[in-house]
Design a protein around this motif. Structure first.
Motif, PDB file in Angstrom:
ATOM      1  N   ILE A 189      30.394  49.934  48.257  1.00 54.85           N
ATOM      2  CA  ILE A 189      31.363  48.719  48.962  1.00 54.85           C
ATOM      3  C   ILE A 189      32.025  47.841  47.325  1.00 54.85           C
ATOM      4  N   PRO A 190      33.170  47.378  47.762  1.00 55.13           N
ATOM      5  CA  PRO A 190      33.699  46.280  46.627  1.00 55.13           C
ATOM      6  C   PRO A 190      32.843  45.473  46.749  1.00 55.13           C
ATOM      7  N   LEU A 191      32.951  44.190  45.538  1.00 55.61           N
ATOM      8  CA  LEU A 191      32.124  43.414  45.268  1.00 55.61           C
ATOM      9  C   LEU A 191      33.816  42.379  45.520  1.00 55.61           C
TER      10      LEU A 191
ATOM     11  N   GLN B 224      33.084  32.262  42.308  1.00 55.49           N
ATOM     12  CA  GLN B 224      34.204  32.716  42.636  1.00 55.49           C
ATOM     13  C   GLN B 224      34.465  30.682  42.050  1.00 55.49           C
ATOM     14  N   THR B 225      33.643  30.356  43.102  1.00 53.37           N
ATOM     15  CA  THR B 225      33.971  28.553  42.815  1.00 53.37           C
ATOM     16  C   THR B 225      33.737  28.098  41.774  1.00 53.37           C
TER      17      THR B 225
ATOM     18  N   GLY C  37      35.545  39.026  37.317  1.00 57.75           N
ATOM     19  CA  GLY C  37      35.407  40.234  37.850  1.00 57.75           C
ATOM     20  C   GLY C  37      33.763  41.538  37.617  1.00 57.75           C
ATOM     21  N   ALA C  38      34.547  42.664  37.564  1.00 56.93           N
ATOM     22  CA  ALA C  38      33.543  43.390  37.658  1.00 56.93           C
ATOM     23  C   ALA C  38      34.250  45.150  37.811  1.00 56.93           C
TER      24      ALA C  38
ATOM     25  N   ARG D 181      29.700  46.640  35.129  1.00 54.25           N
ATOM     26  CA  ARG D 181      29.471  45.155  34.315  1.00 54.25           C
ATOM     27  C   ARG D 181      30.104  43.292  34.820  1.00 54.25           C
ATOM     28  N   VAL D 182      29.501  42.735  35.483  1.00 53.88           N
ATOM     29  CA  VAL D 182      29.820  41.866  35.939  1.00 53.88           C
ATOM     30  C   VAL D 182      29.556  40.746  35.565  1.00 53.88           C
ATOM     31  N   TRP D 183      31.283  40.064  35.060  1.00 53.09           N
ATOM     32  CA  TRP D 183      31.692  38.896  33.864  1.00 53.09           C
ATOM     33  C   TRP D 183      32.227  37.398  34.746  1.00 53.09           C
TER      34      TRP D 183
END
Length: 128
Positions: free
Chosen positions: A79-81, A100-101, A107-108, A117-119
């Motif tokens: 599922i999407p992050l 996010q805060t 993003g990923a 890759r999550v950045w």
């Protein structure tokens, strides 16, 4: 790029590496603190939610911002992050909401194979 074992020790190793780099870059204390929270969340997610034996940590300093990225070898989530509300009380599941805060953007991106890759990018003041 730093390579970490995909074990429970990875988040603390990542925090040590990031603190050392950002201190050398003379990043402001608040920026260091926020980056440490983010790298801890991203690294913890890679350890908990994948079967990766190795996790890559990347830290990039640019004028006015810092990017941190964590790469794993998967498997990618089905599922999407989507971040949850970090103010909602729950013992788990608030990490991406915190990212996010604190981040200016995040993003990923899929990696070759089944990895991710999550950045996150943080704004900062001070020397580049």
């Amino acid at each position: 790029m730093h390579e970490l074992d995909g074990s429970d020790a990875a988040p603390s190793q990542a925090r040590r590496l990031v603190r050392k780099s950002l201190t050398a870059w003379k990043a402001p204390a608040e920026c260091i603190d926020d980056t440490l929270v983010i790298v801890s969340e991203l690294t913890t997610n890679a350890v908990r939610h994948t079967t990766s034996k190795r996790i890559s940590l990347q830290l990039i300093g640019r004028p006015g911002e810092i990017e941190v990225a964590v790469r794993d070898s998967g498997p990618r989530p089905q599922i999407p992050l989507v971040p949850s509300d970090p103010a909602r009380w729950s013992p788990n599941g608030r990490g991406l909401g915190i990212v996010q805060t604190l981040a200016a953007r995040w993003g990923a991106e899929p990696e070759p194979g089944s990895g991710l890759r999550v950045w996150a990018v943080l704004k900062r003041e001070g020397p580049a």
